[in-house]
Scaffold this active site. Structure first.
Site, mmCIF file in Angstrom:
data_model
loop_
_atom_site.group_PDB
_atom_site.id
_atom_site.type_symbol
_atom_site.label_atom_id
_atom_site.label_comp_id
_atom_site.label_asym_id
_atom_site.label_seq_id
_atom_site.Cartn_x
_atom_site.Cartn_y
_atom_site.Cartn_z
ATOM 1 N N HIS A 24 46.626 -47.845 -31.168
ATOM 2 C CA HIS A 24 45.478 -46.915 -31.139
ATOM 3 C C HIS A 24 45.830 -45.476 -31.553
ATOM 4 O O HIS A 24 45.658 -44.517 -30.817
ATOM 5 C CB HIS A 24 44.673 -47.012 -29.845
ATOM 6 C CG HIS A 24 45.360 -46.741 -28.530
ATOM 7 N ND1 HIS A 24 46.178 -45.675 -28.315
ATOM 8 C CD2 HIS A 24 45.293 -47.395 -27.347
ATOM 9 C CE1 HIS A 24 46.588 -45.677 -27.068
ATOM 10 N NE2 HIS A 24 46.076 -46.716 -26.469
ATOM 11 N N HIS A 78 46.927 -53.275 -14.566
ATOM 12 C CA HIS A 78 46.236 -52.368 -15.509
ATOM 13 C C HIS A 78 45.384 -53.224 -16.430
ATOM 14 O O HIS A 78 45.847 -54.256 -16.922
ATOM 15 C CB HIS A 78 47.303 -51.591 -16.288
ATOM 16 C CG HIS A 78 46.795 -50.659 -17.332
ATOM 17 N ND1 HIS A 78 45.573 -50.021 -17.263
ATOM 18 C CD2 HIS A 78 47.371 -50.200 -18.494
ATOM 19 C CE1 HIS A 78 45.427 -49.239 -18.312
ATOM 20 N NE2 HIS A 78 46.491 -49.339 -19.070
ATOM 21 N N GLU A 80 43.909 -52.290 -19.447
ATOM 22 C CA GLU A 80 43.907 -52.102 -20.903
ATOM 23 C C GLU A 80 44.347 -53.420 -21.538
ATOM 24 O O GLU A 80 45.199 -54.147 -21.009
ATOM 25 C CB GLU A 80 44.822 -50.930 -21.312
ATOM 26 C CG GLU A 80 44.566 -50.530 -22.756
ATOM 27 C CD GLU A 80 45.137 -49.160 -23.148
ATOM 28 O OE1 GLU A 80 45.862 -48.550 -22.342
ATOM 29 O OE2 GLU A 80 44.835 -48.713 -24.271
ATOM 30 N N ASP A 82 46.169 -54.592 -23.794
ATOM 31 C CA ASP A 82 47.535 -55.041 -24.111
ATOM 32 C C ASP A 82 48.152 -55.766 -22.916
ATOM 33 O O ASP A 82 49.136 -56.491 -23.066
ATOM 34 C CB ASP A 82 48.431 -53.880 -24.579
ATOM 35 C CG ASP A 82 48.340 -52.640 -23.718
ATOM 36 O OD1 ASP A 82 47.294 -52.414 -23.089
ATOM 37 O OD2 ASP A 82 49.328 -51.875 -23.675
ATOM 38 N N HIS A 145 47.613 -44.358 -16.768
ATOM 39 C CA HIS A 145 46.739 -43.415 -17.432
ATOM 40 C C HIS A 145 45.271 -43.852 -17.460
ATOM 41 O O HIS A 145 44.460 -43.235 -18.177
ATOM 42 C CB HIS A 145 47.247 -43.191 -18.853
ATOM 43 C CG HIS A 145 47.136 -44.434 -19.732
ATOM 44 N ND1 HIS A 145 46.477 -44.409 -20.943
ATOM 45 C CD2 HIS A 145 47.546 -45.720 -19.570
ATOM 46 C CE1 HIS A 145 46.515 -45.595 -21.511
ATOM 47 N NE2 HIS A 145 47.151 -46.420 -20.700
ATOM 48 N N ASP A 164 52.558 -49.410 -17.425
ATOM 49 C CA ASP A 164 52.784 -48.450 -18.526
ATOM 50 C C ASP A 164 53.836 -47.402 -18.175
ATOM 51 O O ASP A 164 54.526 -46.880 -19.070
ATOM 52 C CB ASP A 164 51.472 -47.728 -18.865
ATOM 53 C CG ASP A 164 50.567 -48.541 -19.783
ATOM 54 O OD1 ASP A 164 51.051 -49.491 -20.421
ATOM 55 O OD2 ASP A 164 49.370 -48.223 -19.851
ATOM 56 N N TYR A 192 56.757 -42.282 -25.846
ATOM 57 C CA TYR A 192 55.674 -42.960 -25.110
ATOM 58 C C TYR A 192 54.990 -41.977 -24.156
ATOM 59 O O TYR A 192 53.765 -41.890 -24.091
ATOM 60 C CB TYR A 192 56.242 -44.153 -24.320
ATOM 61 C CG TYR A 192 55.168 -45.022 -23.731
ATOM 62 C CD1 TYR A 192 54.670 -46.117 -24.430
ATOM 63 C CD2 TYR A 192 54.620 -44.741 -22.484
ATOM 64 C CE1 TYR A 192 53.655 -46.897 -23.905
ATOM 65 C CE2 TYR A 192 53.610 -45.510 -21.954
ATOM 66 C CZ TYR A 192 53.140 -46.592 -22.668
ATOM 67 O OH TYR A 192 52.118 -47.359 -22.151
ATOM 68 N N HIS A 225 56.160 -52.291 -21.107
ATOM 69 C CA HIS A 225 56.499 -52.103 -22.527
ATOM 70 C C HIS A 225 57.978 -51.759 -22.620
ATOM 71 O O HIS A 225 58.483 -50.924 -21.859
ATOM 72 C CB HIS A 225 55.731 -50.928 -23.141
ATOM 73 C CG HIS A 225 54.248 -51.116 -23.211
ATOM 74 N ND1 HIS A 225 53.652 -52.049 -24.017
ATOM 75 C CD2 HIS A 225 53.236 -50.459 -22.586
ATOM 76 C CE1 HIS A 225 52.329 -51.969 -23.883
ATOM 77 N NE2 HIS A 225 52.057 -51.015 -23.007
HETATM 78 FE FE1 FEO Z 1 47.513 -48.558 -20.985
HETATM 79 FE FE2 FEO Z 1 50.035 -50.565 -22.104
HETATM 80 O O1 FEO Z 1 48.274 -50.072 -21.749
#
Ligand code: FEO
Length: 392
Positions: A24, A78, A80, A82, A145, A164, A192, A225
């Site tokens: 993104h 989370h 999101e 991903d 976040h 994250d 990051y 990640h």
């Molecule tokens: Fe906020 Fe890795 O997604």
């Protein structure tokens, strides 16, 4: 495609997205990973999912260890996509499992997916869940976040599953920081933080303080990640870096960001940079023709001075500079001194738009500088004087 043990009976069952080049708007030349973890305790627990298009690979890794019908809990740290993209697939394979998340997580899952029939267990900070030999403790980290973000601590393993937080967009052969060049991993963690977590320093400080007040003894941090931080030295290094980045402290460095059409703004950028060099202030110059905005933002963590230069195109900011300003404004770096400069041919004034962004961010500024067409010696002297005023 097997799971990889990271602690006794705790397995990485994630995926590596080697070919990811962009997340993104964030340039990811090193790809990324979406890390899920499977805890093989009396009550088998899966922590986080992966992007939908990589679901099959994750499912293979889980099946190398257990059958989905035996999973009792699916923790969603989370929402999101991903990390939640394949949660609907997981819930089809394991309809008996309870989804463990916080209230904001439940609401976000309901807004993303058809959750009919899903059985939720809602937690808040400090709540625990016994899964057999282990106790999981939860810590919500709202706006770190997303509103739903949270972390899961595995007490007996001194293991923080941080989603994250402490992550890196970095795919590599190993899954541990200790097996990779430390500086490379740390640079990816810094990138990051700068591109994802920069606006949320206060929330990061609060999370670090909550972890302290809960008395979490952390021996390993396994983010969702990149690589896993293991051992005291690595864990302290990343915790210390987060404390520093979140506090807004910087290294007193200068960043000059610009683009150019016919070389005029490049000449001004060179003059701006030379003043910092002469003053012995570390400076880095980025031309947006060749640098992605996310590469530039990493240097903002160290910067006290930010100088942004633009050409004027059809009485507007140069588009790449406008894009950079929009990206930078969203990340809301604090405690900077800003200087806007640029060049024009027909009509002056676009530098005021840069100045307005600095003002909106609450930065100190000096008066903007702009020059008609090609800067001559006089203009170079004048802009240098303006920068000297800035660092005085
Ligand atoms: Fe906020 Fe890795 O997604």
């Amino acid at each position: 495609m097997n799971g990889i043990e990271v602690k006794k009976d705790v397995y990485w069952v994630g995926v590596k997205d080697w070919n990811l080049k962009e997340f993104h708007g964030y340039s990811t030349p090193n790809g990324s990973t979406y890390n899920s973890y499977l805890i093989m305790d009396d009550k088998i627990t899966l922590v986080d999912g992966v992007k939908a298009y990589m679901s099959d690979e994750m499912i293979c890794r889980v099946r190398s260890l257990t059958d989905f019908s035996k999973i009792e809990y699916v923790i969603v740290n989370h929402v999101e996509m991903d990390h939640s993209g394949n949660i609907p697939v997981i819930m089809k394979l394991a309809p008996q499992a309870k989804i463990v998340t916080n209230m904001a997580g439940k609401s976000a899952l309901e807004a993303h997916f058809d959750t009919e029939g899903w059985n939720f267990q809602i937690i808040k900070t400090g709540d625990t869940l016994n899964i057999g030999k282990r106790t999981l403790e939860f810590m919500t980290t709202p706006m770190l976040h997303w509103p739903d973000s949270m972390m899961t601590y595995v007490k007996e393993d001194k293991l923080l599953l941080s989603n994250d937080g402490f992550g890196q967009h970095f795919a590599c052969d190993s899954i541990f920081v200790k097996d990779e060049p430390f500086d490379v991993v740390m640079q990816n963690a810094k990138s990051y933080y700068a591109n994802i977590l920069f606006p949320f320093g206060a929330q990061a400080e609060k999370a670090l303080s909550t972890a302290g007040s809960l008395g979490l003894d952390i021996e390993m941090i396994a983010p969702s990640h990149g690589c896993i931080w293991s051992g005291e030295k690595e864990v302290n290094a990343i915790l210390g870096s987060y404390a520093k980045w979140a506090s807004g402290q910087n290294e007193g460095k200068a960043v000059v960001v610009y683009d150019t059409m016919w070389g005029a703004t490049a000449t001004l950028a060179e003059a701006v940079m030379s003043v910092f060099q002469d003053a012995g202030i570390p400076v880095v110059k980025h031309c947006l023709t060749v640098k992605n905005v996310s590469e530039v933002m990493v240097d903002f963590l160290d910067a006290k001075y930010v100088c942004v230069g633009t050409p004027t195109l059809n009485n507007q900011l140069f588009p790449r500079v406008a894009g950079f300003l929009a990206y930078m404004k969203g990340l809301a770096p604090k405690n900077k001194k800003g200087f806007a400069f640029g060049s024009y041919g027909w009509k002056p004034g676009v530098v005021n738009q840069i100045q307005q962004v600095f003002t909106d961010l609450g930065w100190e500024t000096v008066a903007p500088f702009e020059e008609k067409y090609t800067p001559k010696c006089d203009a170079v002297s004048q802009i240098k004087e303006r920068v000297r005023e800035m660092i005085a």
